[in-house]
Scaffold this motif. Structure first.
Motif, PDB file in Angstrom:
ATOM      1  N   GLU A  28       1.006  -1.218   0.086  1.00 21.73           N
ATOM      2  CA  GLU A  28       0.003   0.035   0.124  1.00 21.73           C
ATOM      3  C   GLU A  28       0.926   1.205   0.007  1.00 21.73           C
ATOM      4  O   GLU A  28       1.605   1.673   0.838  1.00 21.73           O
ATOM      5  CB  GLU A  28      -0.972   0.007   1.235  1.00 21.73           C
ATOM      6  N   VAL A  29       0.829   1.862  -0.978  1.00 25.10           N
ATOM      7  CA  VAL A  29       1.859   2.988  -1.132  1.00 25.10           C
ATOM      8  C   VAL A  29       1.140   4.415  -0.782  1.00 25.10           C
ATOM      9  O   VAL A  29       1.807   5.193  -0.166  1.00 25.10           O
ATOM     10  CB  VAL A  29       2.337   3.209  -2.721  1.00 25.10           C
ATOM     11  N   LEU A  30      -0.067   4.482  -1.166  1.00 22.80           N
ATOM     12  CA  LEU A  30      -0.889   5.777  -0.782  1.00 22.80           C
ATOM     13  C   LEU A  30      -2.291   5.264  -0.277  1.00 22.80           C
ATOM     14  O   LEU A  30      -2.742   4.272  -0.493  1.00 22.80           O
ATOM     15  CB  LEU A  30      -1.175   6.722  -1.899  1.00 22.80           C
ATOM     16  N   PRO A  48       9.269  12.527   3.166  1.00 15.96           N
ATOM     17  CA  PRO A  48      10.483  11.770   3.049  1.00 15.96           C
ATOM     18  C   PRO A  48      10.302  10.787   1.646  1.00 15.96           C
ATOM     19  O   PRO A  48       9.345  10.614   1.211  1.00 15.96           O
ATOM     20  CB  PRO A  48      10.368  10.514   4.331  1.00 15.96           C
ATOM     21  N   SER A  49      11.498  10.397   1.461  1.00 13.25           N
ATOM     22  CA  SER A  49      11.909   9.498   0.196  1.00 13.25           C
ATOM     23  C   SER A  49      10.796   8.274   0.065  1.00 13.25           C
ATOM     24  O   SER A  49      10.787   7.773   1.317  1.00 13.25           O
ATOM     25  CB  SER A  49      13.160   9.101  -0.169  1.00 13.25           C
ATOM     26  N   GLY A  50      10.298   8.029  -0.809  1.00 17.52           N
ATOM     27  CA  GLY A  50       9.207   6.809  -0.868  1.00 17.52           C
ATOM     28  C   GLY A  50       7.888   6.872  -0.248  1.00 17.52           C
ATOM     29  O   GLY A  50       7.287   6.034  -0.266  1.00 17.52           O
ATOM     30  N   CYS A  51       7.441   8.320   0.219  1.00 16.76           N
ATOM     31  CA  CYS A  51       6.228   8.495   0.628  1.00 16.76           C
ATOM     32  C   CYS A  51       5.133   8.629  -0.379  1.00 16.76           C
ATOM     33  O   CYS A  51       3.985   8.468  -0.222  1.00 16.76           O
ATOM     34  CB  CYS A  51       6.274   9.428   1.615  1.00 16.76           C
ATOM     35  N   GLY A  52       5.454   8.341  -1.745  1.00 14.93           N
ATOM     36  CA  GLY A  52       4.628   8.256  -2.806  1.00 14.93           C
ATOM     37  C   GLY A  52       4.323   9.743  -3.452  1.00 14.93           C
ATOM     38  O   GLY A  52       3.210   9.765  -4.246  1.00 14.93           O
ATOM     39  N   LYS A  53       5.208  10.676  -3.463  1.00 18.23           N
ATOM     40  CA  LYS A  53       4.886  11.780  -4.165  1.00 18.23           C
ATOM     41  C   LYS A  53       4.798  11.543  -5.710  1.00 18.23           C
ATOM     42  O   LYS A  53       4.071  12.274  -6.230  1.00 18.23           O
ATOM     43  CB  LYS A  53       6.045  12.716  -3.932  1.00 18.23           C
ATOM     44  N   THR A  54       6.012  11.114  -6.199  1.00 18.67           N
ATOM     45  CA  THR A  54       5.796  10.878  -7.681  1.00 18.67           C
ATOM     46  C   THR A  54       4.460   9.959  -8.092  1.00 18.67           C
ATOM     47  O   THR A  54       4.033  10.403  -9.178  1.00 18.67           O
ATOM     48  CB  THR A  54       7.290   9.910  -8.045  1.00 18.67           C
ATOM     49  N   THR A  55       4.373   8.825  -7.168  1.00 19.17           N
ATOM     50  CA  THR A  55       3.091   8.133  -7.670  1.00 19.17           C
ATOM     51  C   THR A  55       1.889   9.128  -7.734  1.00 19.17           C
ATOM     52  O   THR A  55       1.218   8.931  -8.523  1.00 19.17           O
ATOM     53  CB  THR A  55       3.020   7.152  -6.718  1.00 19.17           C
ATOM     54  N   LEU A  56       1.927   9.892  -6.657  1.00 14.20           N
ATOM     55  CA  LEU A  56       0.568  10.781  -6.615  1.00 14.20           C
ATOM     56  C   LEU A  56       0.573  11.683  -7.744  1.00 14.20           C
ATOM     57  O   LEU A  56      -0.452  11.928  -8.489  1.00 14.20           O
ATOM     58  CB  LEU A  56       0.841  11.826  -5.403  1.00 14.20           C
ATOM     59  N   ASP A 166       8.422  17.276 -10.895  1.00 13.68           N
ATOM     60  CA  ASP A 166       8.975  16.418 -10.026  1.00 13.68           C
ATOM     61  C   ASP A 166      10.334  16.322  -9.599  1.00 13.68           C
ATOM     62  O   ASP A 166      11.288  16.110 -10.347  1.00 13.68           O
ATOM     63  CB  ASP A 166       8.440  14.931 -10.473  1.00 13.68           C
ATOM     64  N   GLU A 167      10.689  17.235  -8.631  1.00 19.42           N
ATOM     65  CA  GLU A 167      12.027  17.523  -8.464  1.00 19.42           C
ATOM     66  C   GLU A 167      12.875  17.991  -9.645  1.00 19.42           C
ATOM     67  O   GLU A 167      14.040  17.435  -9.660  1.00 19.42           O
ATOM     68  CB  GLU A 167      12.854  16.115  -7.572  1.00 19.42           C
ATOM     69  N   PRO A 168      12.218  18.998 -10.194  1.00 24.04           N
ATOM     70  CA  PRO A 168      12.980  19.281 -11.395  1.00 24.04           C
ATOM     71  C   PRO A 168      14.263  19.995 -11.097  1.00 24.04           C
ATOM     72  O   PRO A 168      15.219  20.007 -12.004  1.00 24.04           O
ATOM     73  CB  PRO A 168      12.104  20.314 -11.763  1.00 24.04           C
ATOM     74  N   THR A 199       9.449  18.522  -4.198  1.00 25.95           N
ATOM     75  CA  THR A 199      10.793  18.718  -3.826  1.00 25.95           C
ATOM     76  C   THR A 199      11.265  18.223  -2.509  1.00 25.95           C
ATOM     77  O   THR A 199      10.308  17.879  -1.564  1.00 25.95           O
ATOM     78  CB  THR A 199      11.077  20.249  -3.775  1.00 25.95           C
ATOM     79  N   HIS A 200      12.661  17.983  -2.268  1.00 24.39           N
ATOM     80  CA  HIS A 200      13.045  17.527  -1.032  1.00 24.39           C
ATOM     81  C   HIS A 200      13.561  18.703  -0.265  1.00 24.39           C
ATOM     82  O   HIS A 200      13.821  18.775   1.071  1.00 24.39           O
ATOM     83  CB  HIS A 200      14.120  16.539  -0.931  1.00 24.39           C
ATOM     84  N   SER A 201      13.695  19.723  -0.868  1.00 23.08           N
ATOM     85  CA  SER A 201      14.249  20.962  -0.130  1.00 23.08           C
ATOM     86  C   SER A 201      13.214  21.974   0.630  1.00 23.08           C
ATOM     87  O   SER A 201      12.424  22.486  -0.251  1.00 23.08           O
ATOM     88  CB  SER A 201      14.954  21.893  -1.255  1.00 23.08           C
TER      89      SER A 201
HETATM   90  N1  LIG Z   1       5.847   0.861 -10.384  1.00 25.82           N
HETATM   91  C1  LIG Z   1       6.115   0.623  -9.168  1.00 25.82           C
HETATM   92  N2  LIG Z   1       6.105  -0.752  -8.869  1.00 25.82           N
HETATM   93  C2  LIG Z   1       6.168  -1.165  -7.324  1.00 25.82           C
HETATM   94  N3  LIG Z   1       6.565  -0.352  -6.554  1.00 25.82           N
HETATM   95  C3  LIG Z   1       6.282   1.081  -6.974  1.00 25.82           C
HETATM   96  C4  LIG Z   1       6.531   1.535  -8.058  1.00 25.82           C
HETATM   97  N4  LIG Z   1       6.454   3.151  -8.116  1.00 25.82           N
HETATM   98  C5  LIG Z   1       6.941   3.297  -6.977  1.00 25.82           C
HETATM   99  N5  LIG Z   1       6.774   2.255  -6.005  1.00 25.82           N
HETATM  100  C6  LIG Z   1       6.771   2.196  -4.748  1.00 25.82           C
HETATM  101  O1  LIG Z   1       6.133   3.212  -4.112  1.00 25.82           O
HETATM  102  C7  LIG Z   1       6.609   4.006  -3.184  1.00 25.82           C
HETATM  103  C8  LIG Z   1       6.411   5.212  -3.338  1.00 25.82           C
HETATM  104  O2  LIG Z   1       7.310   5.691  -4.689  1.00 25.82           O
HETATM  105  P1  LIG Z   1       7.500   7.160  -4.988  1.00 25.82           P
HETATM  106  O3  LIG Z   1       8.272   7.165  -6.455  1.00 25.82           O
HETATM  107  O4  LIG Z   1       6.031   7.743  -5.349  1.00 25.82           O
HETATM  108  O5  LIG Z   1       7.888   7.791  -3.833  1.00 25.82           O
HETATM  109  P2  LIG Z   1       8.521   9.350  -3.879  1.00 25.82           P
HETATM  110  O6  LIG Z   1       7.954  10.015  -2.648  1.00 25.82           O
HETATM  111  O7  LIG Z   1       8.483   9.922  -5.091  1.00 25.82           O
HETATM  112  O8  LIG Z   1       9.869   9.154  -3.477  1.00 25.82           O
HETATM  113  P3  LIG Z   1      11.510   9.987  -3.934  1.00 25.82           P
HETATM  114  O9  LIG Z   1      11.034  10.959  -2.688  1.00 25.82           O
HETATM  115  O10 LIG Z   1      12.379   9.171  -3.429  1.00 25.82           O
HETATM  116  O11 LIG Z   1      11.193  10.240  -5.283  1.00 25.82           O
HETATM  117  C9  LIG Z   1       7.814   3.260  -3.267  1.00 25.82           C
HETATM  118  O12 LIG Z   1       8.014   2.509  -1.896  1.00 25.82           O
HETATM  119  C10 LIG Z   1       8.187   2.615  -4.297  1.00 25.82           C
HETATM  120  O13 LIG Z   1       9.206   1.564  -4.159  1.00 25.82           O
END
Ligand SMILES: Nc1ncnc2c1ncn2[C@@H]1O[C@H](COP(=O)(O)OP(=O)(O)OP(=O)(O)O)[C@@H](O)[C@H]1O
Ligand SMILES: [Mg+2]
Lengths: 285, 271
Positions: A28-30, A48-56, A166-168, A199-201
């Motif tokens: 569960e990512v989000l 924090p890294s991996g909290c799903g920002k890019t996914t969102l 996305d973190e341009p 951004t992380h900054s």
């Molecule tokens: N295509 C995918 N398949 C499986 N897991 C994924 C996929 N894309 C992202 N994830 C997982 O979803 C979570 C969130 O990823 P995401 O890239 O959205 O984080 P983020 O907040 O953008 O991180 P960062 O700050 O490092 O860019 C992470 O745990 C990642 O491993």
């Protein structure tokens, strides 16, 4: 006065690696992410890294499906990729076999705009990002900052209503980064497109944003939404010396530090629960 | 933006490259002279039957050219060569693009393609003769079969190696799958495709001679058999040299194409 949000994110959830085995098998990512971005607003997503920002961001732009909840653009339609939304990526993603001009033209070509309009609009935005004279260069001939300005021009040339970034500026050196932040603020003040900027900054987020959305990980969710009540344009005064900036930054920093400390793999670094003998000397006194 | 100009890499030094190329050409001519000289020296103890001097081959070349025999044979060989090679490009590139673009399709066919690629193509000649006879059809099929796999495999790998980030970028601008194919996958595969074409061309020349020797004797293959079997060694070298020239011409023009196809890569600019 418009009250319809440009982007309305309602109780959105996302799983990865679910396959056919039901939700229990995936990650569960989000979970239950809810917030709204108003037209012309500049919103920064931090966390924090991996909290799903890019996914969102991908879900808001319609690049990947939404598993739970919904996202509405202009209160009515689900997100679909297209000219109404521009995307700027951390790694620029310029087509290396195309010149600067042809890269900026690319989205317009995709939309089937006629050649004259493609050229004219591309030229306008290349000038806007300060790259006049570099139209015939290839991306590998440009510095990182210049490549990202091409990326910005490419996104703007489509005439988008929304800009996803996305973190341009994450790959740029500190000086270029600061320059790019001012350039982006200027452009945004001029055409008030709705921006969602990851951004992380914290400095960057507070300098650019009307509001900062802080996210927490595992699963990703909105932790807190902060308004940034500092006057614009922010490059005209000593922004970092303002007490509002200092207070907001300290607050965000503390929240993120706690979140990171709650994660077992970082706990030893910050002296939270779970640190052990081996890392004892790293513990703050 | 005063600093921008300083940040740009120096433009490719076309003039310098031009001078260097001239230098290389001169060196190549010197090397050619030395090879011919060594050939001539070696021919003295070997005798005209085993190794005729280039000075003996040259007049034969002129004579065969004058009689029209050489031109007719070359034309016949080139027809076979280019028919088979064009067919190989057409089928190899299209199938490679489809395999690279449609994942499950590529994954399914990959193993068969590699199996075919590692089987000596000569093994298929009796079958091809059985199916297509001894005429031009069989020859074209043989050339096609020799040349198609490197073209196919390189195209496939090229499309597969497309930067996923560029595909996502294109999709974010609203590109349809066909547009992603045309604007992202194909151009990014192009340098691979051209490399495949170059390897394929060399194999097509081999395939042509093999075809001409194994089916009805025609073209340069016919001349090779004719002069070889009758021990007219000086004449035998004439089709050999002609094949060398054809191979070089094709490979050099494809090299030029390769440089153009990859001109956006920083590596091509640096030398
Ligand atoms: N295509 C995918 N398949 C499986 N897991 C994924 C996929 N894309 C992202 N994830 C997982 O979803 C979570 C969130 O990823 P995401 O890239 O959205 O984080 P983020 O907040 O953008 O991180 P960062 O700050 O490092 O860019 C992470 O745990 C990642 O491993
Ligand atoms: Mg990310």
């Amino acid at each position: 006065m418009t009250t319809i949000p440009k982007i309305d994110v309602r109780a959105v959830g996302k799983w990865f690696g679910r396959g056919d085995q039901g939700q229990a098998a995936g990650i569960e990512v989000l979970r239950d992410v809810t917030f709204a971005v108003m037209p012309g607003e500049f919103v920064c997503l931090v966390g924090p890294s991996g909290c799903g920002k890019t996914t969102l961001l991908r879900m808001m732009s319609g690049l990947i499906p939404i598993d739970r909840g919904q996202i509405l653009i202009d209160g009515t339609r689900p997100p679909v990729p297209g000219p109404h939304a521009g995307f700027v990526f951390q790694s620029y993603r310029l087509l290396p076999w195309r010149t600067v001009l042809d890269n900026v033209r690319f989205p317009l070509e995709i939309q089937g705009k006629d050649a004259a309009e493609q050229r004219q609009r591309a030229a306008t935005y290349i000038r806007m990002v300060g790259l006049a004279g570099f139209e015939q260069r290839y991306p590998h001939e440009l510095s990182g900052g210049m490549q990202q300005r091409v990326g910005l021009a490419r996104a703007l040339a489509m005439g988008p209503e929304i800009l996803f970034m996305d973190e341009p500026f994450a790959a740029l050196d500190a000086q270029t980064r600061e320059f790019m932040q001012i350039a982006l603020s200027r452009i945004w003040e001029a055409n008030r497109v709705t921006v969602v900027f990851v951004t992380h900054s914290l400095d960057e987020a507070l300098f650019l944003a009307d509001r900062v959305i802080l996210m927490r990980p595992r699963p990703g969710a909105v932790e807190e939404v902060l308004a940034v009540p500092l006057p614009r344009p922010r490059w005209t005064y000593d922004f970092h010396a303002r007490s509002e900036f200092v207070a907001l930054r300290a607050h965000l920093w503390e929240r993120i530090r706690r979140m990171v400390a709650d994660q077992p793999e970082f706990a030893w670094l910050l002296g939270g629960p779970g640190d052990d003998e081996a890392h004892g000397q790293l513990r703050p006194v | 933006m005063g600093t921008d100009r300083a940040q740009v890499l120096p433009a490719p030094r076309v003039r310098a490259a031009g001078h260097r190329r001239l230098g290389v050409t001169a060196w190549r001519l010197i090397a050619l002279g030395m090879i011919l000289g060594a050939w001539h020296v070696a021919s003295i103890p070997a005798g005209a039957l085993l190794l005729p001097s280039p000075l003996a081959v040259a007049p034969q070349f002129v004579a065969l050219l004058r009689s029209g025999e050489l031109l007719a044979a070359t034309a016949s060989s080139l027809t076979v060569l280019f028919s088979g090679y064009s067919l190989a490009i057409l089928t190899g590139v299209s199938l490679g693009v489809l395999m690279g673009g449609i994942r499950p399709f590529g994954e399914t066919l990959e193993i068969f393609v590699h199996a075919m690629n590692s089987t000596p193509r000569v093994a298929f000649i009796p079958l091809i003769v059985l199916w297509f006879g001894l005429g031009i059809k069989a020859k074209v099929v043989i050339v096609w079969l020799t040349a198609v796999f490197p073209i196919l495999i390189n195209t496939y790998v090229g499309v597969q190696n497309t930067d996923w980030g560029l595909i996502e970028a294109a999709r974010s601008f609203g590109a349809r799958q066909s547009q992603v194919f045309r604007h992202i996958m194909l151009p990014s595969a192009l340098p691979y495709v051209v490399t495949g074409l170059r390897i394929g061309a060399a194999l097509a020349v081999i395939g042509t001679v093999v075809a001409e020797l194994y089916t009805a004797l025609t073209g340069l293959g016919h001349l090779l058999a004719l002069f070889g079997n009758t021990f007219q060694t000086a004449k035998y070298f004439v089709p050999v040299v002609t094949l060398l020239l054809i191979g070089t011409a094709i490979s050099e023009s494809l090299k030029a194409l390769e440089r153009r196809a990859a001109r956006w890569k920083s590596t091509t600019v640096e030398f």
